[in-house]
Design a protein around this motif. Structure first.
Motif, PDB file in Angstrom:
ATOM      1  N   VAL A  35      76.722   1.784  57.038  1.00 49.19           N
ATOM      2  CA  VAL A  35      75.977   2.669  57.045  1.00 49.19           C
ATOM      3  C   VAL A  35      75.080   2.668  58.331  1.00 49.19           C
ATOM      4  O   VAL A  35      74.798   3.416  59.043  1.00 49.19           O
ATOM      5  N   VAL A  36      74.684   1.171  58.745  1.00 48.61           N
ATOM      6  CA  VAL A  36      74.051   0.917  59.868  1.00 48.61           C
ATOM      7  C   VAL A  36      75.034   1.282  61.242  1.00 48.61           C
ATOM      8  O   VAL A  36      73.994   2.115  62.164  1.00 48.61           O
ATOM      9  N   ARG A  37      76.129   1.344  60.980  1.00 48.00           N
ATOM     10  CA  ARG A  37      76.747   1.519  62.333  1.00 48.00           C
ATOM     11  C   ARG A  37      76.701   3.114  62.520  1.00 48.00           C
ATOM     12  O   ARG A  37      76.556   3.441  63.538  1.00 48.00           O
ATOM     13  N   ALA A  38      76.891   3.704  61.348  1.00 47.04           N
ATOM     14  CA  ALA A  38      76.833   5.306  61.361  1.00 47.04           C
ATOM     15  C   ALA A  38      75.255   5.580  62.054  1.00 47.04           C
ATOM     16  O   ALA A  38      75.209   6.745  62.694  1.00 47.04           O
ATOM     17  N   GLU A  39      74.227   4.768  61.451  1.00 48.57           N
ATOM     18  CA  GLU A  39      73.268   5.456  62.068  1.00 48.57           C
ATOM     19  C   GLU A  39      72.544   5.022  63.363  1.00 48.57           C
ATOM     20  O   GLU A  39      71.634   5.314  63.712  1.00 48.57           O
ATOM     21  N   ALA A  40      73.313   3.863  63.754  1.00 44.55           N
ATOM     22  CA  ALA A  40      72.771   3.180  64.840  1.00 44.55           C
ATOM     23  C   ALA A  40      72.521   4.396  66.084  1.00 44.55           C
ATOM     24  O   ALA A  40      71.909   4.099  67.082  1.00 44.55           O
ATOM     25  N   ASP A  41      73.738   5.284  66.092  1.00 45.93           N
ATOM     26  CA  ASP A  41      73.654   6.079  67.309  1.00 45.93           C
ATOM     27  C   ASP A  41      72.239   6.959  67.420  1.00 45.93           C
ATOM     28  O   ASP A  41      71.912   7.244  68.506  1.00 45.93           O
ATOM     29  N   SER A  42      71.622   7.264  66.305  1.00 43.52           N
ATOM     30  CA  SER A  42      70.607   8.162  66.086  1.00 43.52           C
ATOM     31  C   SER A  42      69.308   7.356  66.420  1.00 43.52           C
ATOM     32  O   SER A  42      68.284   7.614  66.292  1.00 43.52           O
ATOM     33  N   ASN A  43      69.565   5.630  66.226  1.00 42.52           N
ATOM     34  CA  ASN A  43      68.229   4.927  66.151  1.00 42.52           C
ATOM     35  C   ASN A  43      67.842   4.224  67.689  1.00 42.52           C
ATOM     36  O   ASN A  43      68.994   3.960  68.125  1.00 42.52           O
ATOM     37  N   ASN A  44      66.857   4.150  67.671  1.00 42.90           N
ATOM     38  CA  ASN A  44      66.411   3.635  69.155  1.00 42.90           C
ATOM     39  C   ASN A  44      66.938   2.107  69.098  1.00 42.90           C
ATOM     40  O   ASN A  44      67.372   1.525  70.108  1.00 42.90           O
ATOM     41  N   LEU A  45      66.608   1.397  68.111  1.00 45.35           N
ATOM     42  CA  LEU A  45      67.201  -0.065  67.972  1.00 45.35           C
ATOM     43  C   LEU A  45      68.545  -0.281  68.159  1.00 45.35           C
ATOM     44  O   LEU A  45      69.422  -1.220  68.334  1.00 45.35           O
ATOM     45  N   GLY A  46      69.419   0.834  67.866  1.00 43.40           N
ATOM     46  CA  GLY A  46      70.663   0.852  67.979  1.00 43.40           C
ATOM     47  C   GLY A  46      71.294   0.428  69.274  1.00 43.40           C
ATOM     48  O   GLY A  46      72.373   0.050  69.495  1.00 43.40           O
ATOM     49  N   ALA A  47      70.518   0.988  70.286  1.00 42.94           N
ATOM     50  CA  ALA A  47      70.760   0.603  71.777  1.00 42.94           C
ATOM     51  C   ALA A  47      70.963  -0.871  71.809  1.00 42.94           C
ATOM     52  O   ALA A  47      71.689  -1.456  72.850  1.00 42.94           O
ATOM     53  N   LEU A  48      70.271  -1.642  71.099  1.00 41.74           N
ATOM     54  CA  LEU A  48      70.263  -3.115  71.119  1.00 41.74           C
ATOM     55  C   LEU A  48      71.536  -3.707  70.335  1.00 41.74           C
ATOM     56  O   LEU A  48      71.878  -4.869  70.359  1.00 41.74           O
ATOM     57  N   SER A  49      72.303  -2.816  69.694  1.00 41.20           N
ATOM     58  CA  SER A  49      73.239  -3.228  68.566  1.00 41.20           C
ATOM     59  C   SER A  49      74.589  -3.452  69.450  1.00 41.20           C
ATOM     60  O   SER A  49      74.931  -2.583  70.436  1.00 41.20           O
ATOM     61  N   LEU A  50      75.357  -4.477  68.870  1.00 38.38           N
ATOM     62  CA  LEU A  50      76.646  -4.788  69.460  1.00 38.38           C
ATOM     63  C   LEU A  50      77.645  -3.646  69.241  1.00 38.38           C
ATOM     64  O   LEU A  50      78.550  -3.634  69.875  1.00 38.38           O
ATOM     65  N   TYR A  51      77.202  -2.878  68.137  1.00 32.71           N
ATOM     66  CA  TYR A  51      78.182  -1.880  67.725  1.00 32.71           C
ATOM     67  C   TYR A  51      78.426  -0.727  68.797  1.00 32.71           C
ATOM     68  O   TYR A  51      79.415   0.016  68.615  1.00 32.71           O
ATOM     69  N   GLN A  52      77.629  -0.739  69.775  1.00 28.30           N
ATOM     70  CA  GLN A  52      77.817   0.440  70.696  1.00 28.30           C
ATOM     71  C   GLN A  52      78.867  -0.159  71.719  1.00 28.30           C
ATOM     72  O   GLN A  52      79.416   0.824  72.271  1.00 28.30           O
ATOM     73  N   LEU A  53      79.339  -1.171  71.765  1.00 29.33           N
ATOM     74  CA  LEU A  53      80.271  -1.880  72.775  1.00 29.33           C
ATOM     75  C   LEU A  53      81.625  -1.424  72.073  1.00 29.33           C
ATOM     76  O   LEU A  53      81.999  -0.973  70.802  1.00 29.33           O
ATOM     77  N   PRO A  54      82.863  -1.236  73.010  1.00 25.47           N
ATOM     78  CA  PRO A  54      84.052  -0.923  72.609  1.00 25.47           C
ATOM     79  C   PRO A  54      84.538  -1.952  71.771  1.00 25.47           C
ATOM     80  O   PRO A  54      84.231  -3.117  71.692  1.00 25.47           O
ATOM     81  N   VAL A  55      85.424  -1.716  70.853  1.00 31.30           N
ATOM     82  CA  VAL A  55      85.834  -2.338  69.734  1.00 31.30           C
ATOM     83  C   VAL A  55      86.553  -3.759  70.245  1.00 31.30           C
ATOM     84  O   VAL A  55      86.184  -4.893  69.586  1.00 31.30           O
ATOM     85  N   GLU A  56      87.266  -3.651  71.471  1.00 33.18           N
ATOM     86  CA  GLU A  56      87.760  -4.950  71.976  1.00 33.18           C
ATOM     87  C   GLU A  56      86.658  -5.938  72.296  1.00 33.18           C
ATOM     88  O   GLU A  56      87.005  -6.994  71.911  1.00 33.18           O
TER      89      GLU A  56
END
Lengths: 355, 506
Positions: free
Chosen positions: B285-306
């Motif tokens: 859920v968090v990962r899906a929401e991360a895109d729309s959230n400001n704090l998502g920019a700090l999340s490592l889920y933004q990186l390529p999977v590798e």
């Protein structure tokens, strides 16, 4: 196989060590025992300037600098800096009976090879075992490659003339030359011990390898206690000599030597290792910027009260002689009767603050 | 050297730790990243199915879709409609899904799917800056008189628009309706009557449509709800029960005025809803929401999977370093090589513990045997280490191949060990053995292995992996802890034993 036979007592010993031999931190504090972390943070890091380390970590440099401060050390015979010089080692030692090969940057006595005599082509070690020239050349090659140096950096081999220990002290030791470790804090000798090698320590004067440490009264140079592996003993395990009768001659001279090293190196907290030569008297072996803590066990008292007494000095003394005089007057065991060890700490603290 | 005051250091460290904790709490609160791994989050999958008859002309189908439904957060929206163009449009707060096609003929079916998470704290209903104007209602006699009587009756028992609405619902729902009520309800539905009455009483009111969510229900239709505007917000009522507020299992599909479904170019349009309750890991859920959230920019889920998988490992290292610090500074365990245990522990994470230990011990033992021969060869140090590296690689290849032939796939895992570290370990152990004897080898080797195992247990725990990757700011706390450990000047645990003979001198 031998191991299996020993297993049961080993387990018992382990059990005993694990469950009975413990002490409360408050008791250690009361005894003023300096611990590893405190030594590193509050003394070594604070009083030892990093820039002075290369000086003490390199025996050759130590030797040369201390010479200017009238601190004598074993005679330097040769320095081998390149692998190709090793081949010429045979000519070099042709005329020598005894010598010692040391890695300049070695620590803890590692890589020191002592040759006491010759037997035909072979060289005789203090233990009586023989090595041939090829062994020595391999050893030199290892030294140059940095096998014994801190961090494995390339090193040079120092060849010194053999120290022939004063016979009275030599009697106590098994094989190796006994040396005297003095801990000097800001140039004040604060604690001292005599280190006697044993069979267990393989003729080396290293306490953690099983050498015997005999605490010495900083005031008189007389033996206080003796320990091996941090545990009290009365007699030398190999020579059987009673260890409580030892007294070092020319004690003040030794202390002054140790004290002078402070001016030479500017290291606030260091260990000074001195041997007593039959012919030349006290000679400085090496300096140690990270002296061990076992000296406290040998002295049966902690370093902290003495270190604090020195730290509390409002007006430090400027000459080695003055500092030694102060140390002998204030830090010795004389003012603290050994028959009442319980009062030892309490007595020393007010004195320290008052001083 | 001068004696610095330690206070600024402690304050800075404390702030570092607090900052790390605060960021982590913020991430937990605002993004819903769970503290514990494996937390499941219920998700409603709601599907709207639109059926209509196309006339063979260009078609535009427009469906009102939920927008900031109270009590729910939209996780994803998608449309299934082959051949149709699809877009979500928004006009004056009216959010609509729009399908378009150049030509369509015969019965058509369109799907709109949305996944919704029940949100604990309902997002505050969008507070309108201006009060909406009540809709003008014209009533004919005798309905107007009946309405006025009812409004008077309810008005006398109420003080606010909300209480007025409550009273009116109660009047309309009363088991023994009076004549006025009967008259009003005779040809108008209850919800329309309420809508008329409230607007007639100058209270802005509107009809919203909601969906009662029940697991695995199909062919559901929307239920009307009454919303009145009171002190800045829309208050929802269930006209059938008079219940105030939106029940937690009710999704307000349409709140704005405007039609639910518009179809141009077709007829007989219908919309039905089906729904399903799913549970998915809260992290997803968090990962899906991360895109729309400001704090998502700090999340490592933004990186390529590798890169993510690489960071997963990398971010565990500080925990290993912390373990080493604790073990060496507080406990006082001797290890050979300061951080060798951490690197071995990293290898253990890949190999799993027991095969890892077996592989490590066998490689080191074999290496030591070979090193015994090397020491008689009189090699220079660098070439001796290099030889050891080559030998260690031979040993690992040998173990892998033999293990594989014997049917142990675990033999392969030996390749995860860092070869250079192994070679150095063998060299160091060998020198230790020659100089200090087997006892010291056992002490240091055992100590290293013990620390490696503890570091492995910490690093391989799901919690550590979860926290280190999802709350990277917690590494500030680890950093602070390590800095503080660096100031510890107390006795080590092992020193309490070492110095125990001091008791005699006390």
């Amino acid at each position: 196989m031998i191991k299996h036979l020993e297993k049961v007592p080993v387990i018992n010993k382990l059990k005993q060590r694990l469950f009975t031999d413990w002490i409360k931190p408050s008791q250690l504090k009361q005894a003023g025992i300096l611990n590893m972390n405190k030594r590193n943070v509050d003394y070594i890091a604070r009083y030892n300037d990093r820039s002075a380390y290369p000086l003490v970590d390199n025996k050759l440099k130590t030797k040369l600098v201390l010479k200017e401060y009238e601190v004598s050390s074993p005679k330097l015979l040769e320095v081998i800096t390149e692998q190709h010089e090793i081949k010429g080692f045979r000519e070099l030692v042709q005329k020598l009976d005894g010598f010692a090969i040391k890695p300049a940057k070695g620590s803890g006595g590692k890589g020191i090879l002592v040759i006491t005599g010759r037997d035909g082509d072979a060289f005789v070690k203090p233990s009586g075992s023989k090595v041939d020239l090829a062994d020595i050349q391999r050893h030199l090659s290892n030294i140059l490659a940095g096998l014994y140096s801190l961090g494995g950096s390339p090193d040079v081999a120092v060849v010194e003339s053999l120290v022939r220990c004063e016979p009275m002290l030599a009697n106590y030791s098994y094989q190796g030359v006994p040396d005297i470790r003095i801990v000097a804090f800001k140039g004040y000798p604060v604690m001292a011990m005599l280190r006697l090698s044993t069979q267990a320590s393989d003729g080396k004067a290293n306490l953690h390898q099983g050498a015997v440490g005999v605490g010495l009264d900083i005031c008189t140079g007389e033996a206080l206690h003796a320990v091996q592996f941090d545990r009290s003993i009365e007699h030398h395990p190999d020579t059987g000599q009673p260890l409580n009768a030892i007294k070092i001659d020319d004690w003040q001279k030794l202390l002054v030597m140790a004290s002078r090293c402070f001016e030479a190196t500017n290291l606030g907290y260091m260990g000074v290792d001195i041997v007593i030569d039959e012919e030349h008297g006290p000679l400085l072996l090496e300096l140690n910027a990270r002296p061990g803590l076992a000296i406290q066990m040998a002295n049966g008292t902690g370093l902290l009260p003495r270190l604090r007494a020195v730290e509390a000095l409002r007006r430090p003394h400027f000459t080695a002689e003055e500092r030694v005089a102060w140390s002998m007057a204030h830090l010795g065991a004389a003012s603290k009767p050994l028959s009442q060890p319980a009062t030892e700490i309490e007595a020393s603290e007010p004195v320290a603050v008052g001083a | 050297m001068s004696r610095h005051s330690k206070t600024p250091f402690y304050i800075a460290t404390l702030m570092l730790i607090l900052l790390g904790i605060a960021l982590a709490v913020l991430r937990n609160q605002s993004m819903g990243v769970p503290w514990l791994p494996g937390v499941q989050q219920p998700v409603w999958l709601v599907e709207a199915r639109i059926d209509y008859q196309a006339w063979g002309e260009p078609v535009t189908v427009s469906l009102n879709v939920p927008d900031n439904a109270p009590g729910f957060a939209t996780l994803s929206e998608q449309a299934a409609s082959p051949g149709y163009g699809f877009a979500i449009t928004e006009h004056k707060g009216d959010r609509r899904a729009e399908w378009t096609i150049r030509e369509a003929d015969g019965p058509q079916t369109l799907y709109f799917k949305t996944r919704l998470i029940p949100a604990d704290s309902a997002p505050s209903p969008v507070a309108s800056t201006k009060t909406p104007v009540p809709t003008q209602i014209f009533l004919e006699e005798p309905r107007a008189t009946a309405a006025l009587t009812l409004i008077d009756e309810a008005g006398s028992r109420s003080s606010t628009p909300t209480s007025l609405a409550r009273e009116l619902i109660a009047l309309l729902n009363s088991p023994k309706p009076d004549q006025n009520t009967q008259l009003l309800l005779s040809d108008t539905s209850k919800i329309d009557t309420l809508y008329q009455l409230l607007n007639y009483a100058n209270t802005p009111a509107r009809i919203a449509e909601g969906l009662v969510l029940e697991d695995a229900r199909r062919a559901q239709t929307l239920q009307p709800y009454l919303q009145i505007f009171d002190s800045g917000t829309w208050v929802t009522f269930n006209p059938r029960t008079g219940e105030q507020g939106v029940p937690s299992n009710t999704l307000l599909w349409r709140q704005q005025s405007g039609s639910l479904l518009d179809v141009t170019g077709g007829s007989d349009s219908q919309v039905h809803f089906s729904m399903l309750r799913q549970t998915i890991p809260a992290l997803q859920v968090v990962r899906a929401e991360a895109d729309s959230n400001n704090l998502g920019a700090l999340s490592l889920y933004q990186l390529p999977v590798e890169q993510q998988s690489m960071f997963r490992m990398l971010l565990l290292l500080p925990f290993g370093a912390l373990v080493v610090c604790l073990m060496r500074i507080i406990v006082g365990i001797k290890t050979s090589g300061t951080f060798m245990p951490v690197l071995i522990a990293v290898a253990f994470v890949q190999t799993s513990l027991l095969p890892g230990i077996a592989a490590f011990i066998s490689v080191v033992t074999l290496g030591l045997l070979m090193r015994g021969y090397l020491s008689s060869l009189n090699l220079l140090l660098v070439s001796r280490i290099s030889t050891l590296i080559v030998l260690v690689i031979f040993i690992t290849v040998g173990i892998s191949v033999i293990g594989y032939q014997m049917g142990f796939a675990t033999g392969m895992t030996v390749t995860f060990f860092p070869m250079i570290i192994l070679a150095w370990t063998i060299e160091r152990v060998s020198i230790l053995w020659e100089e200090e004897g087997a006892h010291e080898v056992l002490v240091q080797g055992g100590g290293s292995l013990l620390v490696a195992v503890i570091a492995y247990l910490v690093m391989s725990s799901p919690l550590a992996e979860h926290l280190s990757f999802n709350f990277p700011e917690l590494h500030l706390v680890v950093l602070g802890a390590i800095l503080l450990l660096g100031q510890y000047t107390g006795y080590k645990l092992t020193e309490l034993r070492r110095f125990s003979p001091v008791r005699k001198y006390l």
